[in-house]
Design a protein around this motif. Structure first.
Motif, PDB file in Angstrom:
ATOM      1  N   TYR A 132     -10.536  10.350  38.169  1.00 53.27           N
ATOM      2  CA  TYR A 132      -9.354  11.001  37.606  1.00 53.27           C
ATOM      3  C   TYR A 132      -8.185  10.719  38.526  1.00 53.27           C
ATOM      4  CZ  TYR A 132     -10.825  14.377  41.114  1.00 53.27           C
ATOM      5  OH  TYR A 132     -11.199  14.965  42.306  1.00 53.27           O
ATOM      6  N   GLY A 176      -7.077  16.139  32.121  1.00 58.16           N
ATOM      7  CA  GLY A 176      -6.996  14.689  32.313  1.00 58.16           C
ATOM      8  C   GLY A 176      -8.088  13.954  31.570  1.00 58.16           C
ATOM      9  N   TYR A 219       1.015  11.787  31.294  1.00 58.23           N
ATOM     10  CA  TYR A 219      -0.112  11.762  32.230  1.00 58.23           C
ATOM     11  C   TYR A 219      -1.454  11.662  31.500  1.00 58.23           C
ATOM     12  CZ  TYR A 219      -3.722  14.214  34.946  1.00 58.23           C
ATOM     13  OH  TYR A 219      -4.899  14.591  35.534  1.00 58.23           O
ATOM     14  N   LEU A 220      -1.613  12.473  30.448  1.00 57.09           N
ATOM     15  CA  LEU A 220      -2.920  12.498  29.770  1.00 57.09           C
ATOM     16  C   LEU A 220      -3.258  11.151  29.126  1.00 57.09           C
ATOM     17  CD1 LEU A 220      -3.075  15.976  27.985  1.00 57.09           C
ATOM     18  CD2 LEU A 220      -4.587  15.145  29.778  1.00 57.09           C
TER      19      LEU A 220
END
Lengths: 416, 235
Positions: free
Chosen positions: A256, A358, B86-87
């Motif tokens: 991540y 994320g 971001y995702l």
């Protein structure tokens, strides 16, 4: 008649031979270009030298640093604005010695302290590949560095302290596979750029290599690759390591943050042999003895209150994927029990994962990854601290509780 | 004898691998898009119906082409919202397409319109702009592109129903300030550039008062001609 046929046949044979020979030379050039492309992937050149939605290797990507913003340069073969006028010698000098063809000093944002280990043959292959891509006429943007860092002569000081020039020297006491892994990790892979502590001068001392550190400006913690209490891979199986590097997910955890970018742009393209060599080397550099567990800065009563609230938050929001015992459903829903990424002394990453969520990168081996929801809007600072404290201490995990203040501070961490 | 042993062995292998596969499935997340887009749900709702946060839009039932364009724009930074940028940063095109199709195919009911906080005059001004535009100021009516029923058109034009005033107003602002951009010609940037603050408030407020139509689906491609070129909806 017979003679004519013979001549014709002879001509045909000659023609075919010539064609074959030509094909062979053609193959050789394209082999080098293909090899160069592979090595450019291993060096993750694109991560910096291609801007978001920009043309391949045309540069202009802003790189925020503690000293100001650096804009990456155009490395397409455009003669005016790229490296079209460079020779293979010029390119090698840049990679190996961190100097432009005219002798000018390059800022160490370019990882030449790692690339110096790259062999001449590999440097030439990368150069041949860069010569083969479409040229882009795009002028380099001047850096926006604050005084005194805008003075390139300062780089000389940095180089004296932190740069030692020299190609990779294989360790004759180790296997060829181990040495290949070392070459990729220490050289092209430039893993040490993030996974080593960076001091106030923006450098890393040799003795601290791969010992982990907070990545400046990004506020993600790049864990130590030598400590098994961080991202040391000493007790990982080779398969779990190669899965993580190639697909982004594994039975032990997923990548991540900035590491997702590395797998996405670079590691997923490495072949099985190179990936296994890296895994072998990484497993080998983990130190046998772990430092003692860190102690918490929080008073005991506060910790136990937090952890009990944390269990409530966890059971309500997290257990449906990560399991009531933190067992997860690996590789897609990572286990939290015995997950080094959660237990390590810095709690930055687990806090940020709870806040920001994320996705692991989409890779050839895992094209549709499962994602973690961001909880920034759903949980208070206290709840974030509580749930992170809980997962860091439950199920035999050996982390320490974190405070609401730490959680709050990371709400403003940059996301990209 | 040998043949029978071989058959038995083959059968055993079959069972063994069947067992293995079953165990693996039981220990794996559901192999569905719903499970894969769980990261979207805290802000957009389980089926993309939206949440109580007025700045997060409904996704359900919007044209897949529109949603895909937005996912690409967020991933590439042409539309700026750091949590979304971001995702999506490392997700490949086909996956984003599948996400867009997933939310386009969900049809949770549209919410009841909330009572408006603005005056009747402001709502009337909003209605006028949305349905007739203002030719003197080069402002086209919303309905001229988003459809007479405001349900949008396949594949690239979104419906405007089921969105809160705060969201619509923030998006029009984002176009004016350049934090939201689309493929050239960026028609909405041109339109938003002609709007005043008061226009934005009025249009956003009126749109949020619209009740759900009998058929909220976007109309098929080419149902009507657009008044001007739009990069998101090539002819």
């Amino acid at each position: 008649m017979g003679l004519k046929l013979s001549i014709a046949l002879l001509a045909l044979v000659a023609f075919t031979t010539a064609a074959r020979a030509q094909e062979k030379t053609g193959d050789k050039t394209s082999d080098i270009v293909a090899r160069g492309e592979y090595l450019a992937r291993a060096g993750d050149c694109t991560a910096c030298h291609t801007a978001a939605e920009g043309r391949l290797f045309a540069g202009a990507r802003p790189m925020p640093t503690p000293f100001g913003t650096i804009y990456t340069s155009n490395i397409t073969p455009d003669p005016e604005t790229g490296i079209g006028k460079w020779s293979a010698d010029d390119f090698y000098r840049t990679m190996h010695n961190g100097r432009f063809p005219d002798g000018g000093l390059i800022y160490p944002a370019m990882p030449f302290a790692s690339y110096t280990k790259v062999t001449r043959a590999d440097s030439d292959a990368i150069f041949a590949y860069l010569r083969s891509i479409p040229p882009v006429n795009q002028k380099n943007k001047p850096h926006e560095l604050r005084f005194p860092y805008d003075n390139r002569q300062l780089i000389l000081g940095w180089r004296t302290l932190f740069f030692s020039e020299g190609e990779f020297k294989p360790d004759p006491g180790k296997s060829a596979e181990w040495n290949r892994g070392a070459y990729l990790v220490e050289g092209l892979g430039h893993c040490g750029m993030c996974h080593s502590p960076i001091n106030a001068l923006g450098g890393t001392s040799q003795s601290d290599a791969f010992k982990g550190g907070l990545i400046p400006m990004q506020n993600w913690y790049a864990p130590s690759l030598t400590s098994n209490r961080e991202a040391g891979l000493g007790d990982w199986s080779i398969k779990d390591i190669t899965d993580l590097l190639q697909t982004g997910v594994s039975a032990r955890g997923v990548v991540y943050g900035p590491m997702a970018e590395v797998v996405h742009n670079s590691l997923q393209y490495l072949d099985d042999a190179d990936t296994k060599a890296m895994a072998l080397y990484l497993k080998g550099i983990a130190e046998a003895s772990s430092p003692p567990p860190a102690s918490s800065a929080l008073p005991n009563t506060e910790s136990s209150l937090l952890i009990s609230l944390g269990k409530t938050v966890y059971d309500k929001n997290c257990a449906s994927c990560h399991g009531t015992q933190g067992e997860g459903k690996p590789p897609h829903w990572p286990p939290l029990a015995n997950n080094q990424s959660i237990e390590m002394q810095s709690a930055v990453n687990p806090i940020r994962m709870v806040l920001n969520g994320g996705y692991p990168p989409g890779t050839k081996g895992n094209p549709m990854p499962y994602g973690m929801p961001p909880f920034a809007g759903l949980l208070s600072d206290n709840e974030v601290a509580a749930v992170v404290s809980y997962i860091r201490t439950a199920w035999g995990n050996r982390g320490t509780p974190v405070s609401a203040r730490e959680a709050n501070e990371l709400r403003s961490a940059p996301l990209n | 004898m040998f043949a029978r042993d071989a058959a038995l062995a083959a059968l055993l292998v079959c069972f063994a691998s069947f067992d293995g596969a079953a165990a693996q499935t039981a220990n794996q997340p559901p192999d569905t898009m719903a499970a894969r887009v769980e990261a979207c749900t805290p802000c957009h709702g389980n089926k993309g119906e939206g949440t109580s946060d007025v700045y997060f839009p409904r996704l359900a039932g919007k044209p897949a082409g529109y949603l895909y364009n937005q996912l690409l724009a967020f991933r590439g930074g042409r539309r700026k919202y750091p949590p979304m940028n971001y995702l999506l940063e490392f997700l490949p095109d086909p996956y984003l397409e599948a996400m867009a199709e997933y939310f386009a195919s969900e049809h949770p009911p549209l919410p009841q319109p909330a009572p408006s906080e603005v005056s009747k005059d402001v709502l009337a001004q909003g209605e006028l702009l949305a349905t007739s535009g203002d030719a003197n100021r080069s402002i086209p009516a919303c309905v001229s592109c988003h459809g007479p029923g405001l349900t949008g058109m396949q594949p690239g034009i979104p419906g405007l129903l089921g969105l809160r005033a705060a969201y619509v107003s923030a998006q029009l602002g984002a176009w004016r300030y350049g934090t939201r951009t689309a493929k050239s010609p960026d028609c909405m940037q041109l339109v938003a550039g002609h709007l005043t603050e008061a226009d934005v408030t009025a249009v956003a407020a009126w749109l949020a008062t619209r009740p759900a139509p009998a058929n909220p689906a976007p109309v098929p491609k080419g149902t009507y001609a657009l008044p001007f070129g739009c990069g998101s909806q090539p002819n």
